[in-house]
Scaffold this active site. Structure first.
Site, PDB file in Angstrom:
ATOM      1  N   THR A 176       0.890  -1.157   0.000  1.00  0.00           N
ATOM      2  CA  THR A 176       0.000   0.000   0.000  1.00  0.00           C
ATOM      3  C   THR A 176       0.928   1.206   0.000  1.00  0.00           C
ATOM      4  O   THR A 176       2.100   1.070   0.343  1.00  0.00           O
ATOM      5  CB  THR A 176      -0.834   0.041   1.306  1.00  0.00           C
ATOM      6  N   VAL A 205     -12.910  -5.865  -1.222  1.00  0.00           N
ATOM      7  CA  VAL A 205     -12.756  -4.439  -0.945  1.00  0.00           C
ATOM      8  C   VAL A 205     -11.618  -4.232   0.051  1.00  0.00           C
ATOM      9  O   VAL A 205     -11.555  -4.878   1.097  1.00  0.00           O
ATOM     10  CB  VAL A 205     -14.079  -3.847  -0.405  1.00  0.00           C
ATOM     11  N   THR A 225      -1.177   0.236   6.448  1.00  0.00           N
ATOM     12  CA  THR A 225      -0.753  -0.728   5.442  1.00  0.00           C
ATOM     13  C   THR A 225      -0.749  -2.105   6.083  1.00  0.00           C
ATOM     14  O   THR A 225      -0.723  -2.223   7.298  1.00  0.00           O
ATOM     15  CB  THR A 225       0.629  -0.367   4.878  1.00  0.00           C
TER      16      THR A 225
END
Ligand code: GLY
Length: 314
Positions: A176, A205, A225
């Site tokens: 991320t 998601v 993250t």
């Protein structure tokens, strides 16, 4: 000028397993430090925390080393679907896109949505927004990510793929990017963007476009993250910000939240700063790829004592 405060900045390029011995440490450090230097300069020039966060996210999304924007990992069906969000702490306003494809900078869509009535769009709505904005079609796929996916397909996806950085990693799925900034007016913003875990089911998601993964208010901002499901289960970003708002120091709020995550055997990391200029980060994962500017110098958390759950910039 005298009322202006010292801006602060922290960014991350994901969490993961050790970079040591993989030739990754120096390259990741250089990439993160360059981005910190460029974005911090904007804050010094008087740009808002939100402007700095958007620029930082764009630079991280554009770097194929990190799993967001260009270089995003592929999902189980070989497609890239990205998620990103922006939280303006002054307005306490969240916006984001979930599972968007064919765009260079998903954070730009989150930015556009800040001022719209409907502020979080899923795949179909994000695509419509792209069309509306007349953005050029962009393919974020890199050869490395395609190669990783093909290798996984050969083994019928039994092995793990998609390291958080361009070097291969056996222990992955935590990539991320994120940016949290405090500007000269004392405003805080947070942005987070991801290509997801890699190999996930279609429609999964990510936490990156939820307040669990990205949250800010007037007091503090956090970007997370790690494994999205773990971050959602802890509601980590919102929890740290709310604890800091309700009276704990940012370090106490982070420590309490990361300790809980550790007890629950979560695999995650978080970066944070507050309106007093404190910069804090925490993790349960082996490595957090984060760097910061504390007003005096650039530092990072690429090599920290593994026994500690949190750390504070000097
Ligand atoms: N934290 C990124 C993801 O799990 O999608």
């Amino acid at each position: 000028m005298s009322n202006q405060i010292q801006p602060k900045l922290i960014i991350h390029g994901g969490a993961g397993s050790s970079l040591k011995g993989k030739g990754g440490l120096d390259a990741v450090r250089q990439a993160l430090h360059e981005i910190v230097a460029e974005v911090y300069q904007l804050l010094l020039e008087g740009k808002s925390a939100t402007e700095a966060v958007i620029k930082g996210c764009q630079l991280l999304e554009d770097n194929p080393r990190f799993n967001a924007g260009t270089g995003s990992v592929l999902q189980s069906d070989g497609q890239i679907r990205m998620s990103a969000s922006l939280m303006d702490g002054e307005k306490q306003r969240f916006s984001g896109v979930i599972n968007v494809s064919r765009v260079k900078n998903p954070i730009n869509l989150a930015q556009t949505l800040q001022n719209q009535e409907d502020r979080v769009l899923s795949d179909y709505g994000s695509l419509e927004l792209l069309r509306e904005l007349k953005y050029s079609i962009y393919d974020p796929l890199t050869d490395l990510r395609l190669h990783e996916w093909i290798e996984e397909r050969k083994e019928n996806f039994t092995r793990k793929m998609a390291g958080v950085v361009a070097e291969s990693s056996e222990n992955a799925r935590r990539g991320t990017i994120g940016v949290v900034a405090l500007d000269t007016q004392g405003r805080i913003s947070a942005g987070t963007s991801t290509g997801g875990k890699g190999l996930e089911r279609i429609g999964r998601v990510s936490d990156s476009a939820m307040p669990a993964g990205n949250y800010a208010n007037f007091q503090a901002g956090v970007s997370c993250t790690g494994i999205g499901e773990d971050i959602i289960d802890e509601c980590l970003a919102a929890k740290v910000v709310i604890r800091a708002t309700d009276g704990l120091s940012l370090a106490e709020a982070m420590e309490k939240s990361i300790k809980e995550a550790s007890v629950n055997k979560r695999d995650l990391g978080a970066i944070a700063l507050d309106c007093h200029g404190k910069i804090v980060w925490g993790k349960t994962s082996e490595v957090l790829l984060a760097a910061y500017h504390n007003g005096k110098n650039i530092g990072d958390c690429l090599e920290w004592d593994d026994d500690k759950l949190i750390n504070i910039s000097e």
